[in-house]
Design a protein around this motif. Structure first.
Motif, PDB file in Angstrom:
ATOM      1  N   VAL A 125       0.798  -1.239   0.000  1.00 28.47           N
ATOM      2  CA  VAL A 125      -0.095   0.005  -0.149  1.00 28.47           C
ATOM      3  C   VAL A 125       0.954   1.171   0.093  1.00 28.47           C
ATOM      4  O   VAL A 125       1.566   1.292   0.848  1.00 28.47           O
ATOM      5  N   ASN A 126       0.697   2.108  -0.711  1.00 25.39           N
ATOM      6  CA  ASN A 126       1.651   3.416  -1.061  1.00 25.39           C
ATOM      7  C   ASN A 126       0.745   4.435  -0.276  1.00 25.39           C
ATOM      8  O   ASN A 126      -0.344   4.304   0.242  1.00 25.39           O
ATOM      9  N   ALA A 127       1.374   5.401   0.102  1.00 29.02           N
ATOM     10  CA  ALA A 127       0.918   6.571   1.120  1.00 29.02           C
ATOM     11  C   ALA A 127      -0.295   7.171   0.643  1.00 29.02           C
ATOM     12  O   ALA A 127      -0.891   7.816   1.066  1.00 29.02           O
ATOM     13  N   TRP A 128      -0.322   7.096  -1.013  1.00 33.69           N
ATOM     14  CA  TRP A 128      -1.130   8.112  -1.675  1.00 33.69           C
ATOM     15  C   TRP A 128      -2.496   7.283  -1.923  1.00 33.69           C
ATOM     16  O   TRP A 128      -3.373   7.534  -2.546  1.00 33.69           O
ATOM     17  N   ASN A 129      -2.637   5.755  -1.357  1.00 35.58           N
ATOM     18  CA  ASN A 129      -3.827   5.276  -1.311  1.00 35.58           C
ATOM     19  C   ASN A 129      -4.377   5.078  -2.983  1.00 35.58           C
ATOM     20  O   ASN A 129      -5.447   4.982  -3.177  1.00 35.58           O
ATOM     21  N   ASN A 130      -3.348   5.021  -3.936  1.00 34.34           N
ATOM     22  CA  ASN A 130      -3.743   4.674  -5.178  1.00 34.34           C
ATOM     23  C   ASN A 130      -3.233   3.207  -5.676  1.00 34.34           C
ATOM     24  O   ASN A 130      -1.821   3.250  -6.074  1.00 34.34           O
ATOM     25  N   LEU A 131      -3.933   2.470  -5.550  1.00 36.76           N
ATOM     26  CA  LEU A 131      -3.294   1.065  -6.067  1.00 36.76           C
ATOM     27  C   LEU A 131      -3.362   0.618  -7.318  1.00 36.76           C
ATOM     28  O   LEU A 131      -3.023  -0.554  -7.810  1.00 36.76           O
ATOM     29  N   VAL A 132      -3.890   1.587  -8.155  1.00 42.50           N
ATOM     30  CA  VAL A 132      -4.492   1.083  -9.477  1.00 42.50           C
ATOM     31  C   VAL A 132      -3.662   1.910 -10.558  1.00 42.50           C
ATOM     32  O   VAL A 132      -3.878   1.791 -11.977  1.00 42.50           O
ATOM     33  N   GLY A 133      -2.584   2.575 -10.121  1.00 43.34           N
ATOM     34  CA  GLY A 133      -1.768   3.378 -11.289  1.00 43.34           C
ATOM     35  C   GLY A 133      -2.434   4.521 -11.927  1.00 43.34           C
ATOM     36  O   GLY A 133      -2.482   4.767 -13.096  1.00 43.34           O
TER      37      GLY A 133
END
Length: 226
Positions: free
Chosen positions: A42-50
């Motif tokens: 999980v990245n810090a910006w909560n964007n898991l779909v590019g």
């Protein structure tokens, strides 16, 4: 560091929930895409779909926050590393997925919405140009198969089937109640009471009364009131 299964356990409930609410994306495809796009973290910006900023049109789930980072793209058939990109940032993981669903509502992704299976949807994502990687669909399916992600599609199908059964049972109850409320014919046991009520000028129409109406009329007749 979180394990692959821990990552799946975090994403799966959201993917299932959104699918039940009408999302066009199969849970298996959604989870696989999150794994493929992030490597399973999980990245810090909560964007898991590019999902990139793109034209920057604000939505109910994205209010303009973004991060600039390095990614890779396939350009003219060649992988190019260290490509800068601006990606949308979200307050929650669910907001990111919901924003993506808005994207999939466009005509460009009609094939994604109409897909009848995870494999068909993975191919539609690739064909629509969601990613530049020509192996995108194959990579999604490999992740789905390796991690047995179709179990979450089956979970949704099972829940929807049970819901349909509950709806049908409720419809049957409603139909039964409606049938009890409005009878097409006068019950045999109520005919005497109905005739007496007509003769007394208490009612005009002898039919289409409810079960409870005929029962009350019969009780009154037996008590000599009608």
């Amino acid at each position: 560091m979180a394990t692959r299964q821990a990552f799946i356990d975090l994403i799966a409930p959201i993917a299932v929930k959104l699918r039940l609410e009408g999302s066009p994306i199969y849970p298996s495809v959604r989870i696989a895409q999150a794994i493929l796009e992030t490597g399973g973290s999980v990245n810090a910006w909560n964007n898991l779909v590019g999902y990139k900023v793109g034209r920057g049109v604000l939505t109910p789930y994205w209010q303009g926050a973004h991060v600039s980072t390095i990614t890779w793209e396939v350009i003219d058939g060649t992988r190019q590393d260290n490509v800068p990109g601006d990606f949308r940032a979200y307050p929650t993981l669910e907001a990111g997925f919901r924003d993506q669903d808005l994207l999939f509502g466009s005509s460009r992704y009609a094939g994604v919405r109409s897909a009848d299976s995870p494999s068909e949807q993975a191919l539609a994502l690739s064909n629509s140009g969601y990613a530049t990687d020509p192996a995108y669909a194959a990579e999604l399916m490999a992740i789905i198969q390796t991690n047995q992600l179709t179990q979450y599609d089956e979970e949704v199908a099972s829940m929807l089937e049970k819901l349909q059964e509950q709806i049908e049972a409720l419809q049957n109850k409603v139909a039964a109640l409606e049938g009890r409320m409005a009878l097409d014919t006068i019950p045999d046991w109520a005919e005497a009471a109905v005739n007496a009520a007509i003769q007394a000028g208490l009612i005009d129409s002898p039919q289409n009364g409810s079960y409870d109406f005929y029962r009350l009329l019969t009780v009154l007749h037996r008590k000599g009131i009608v």
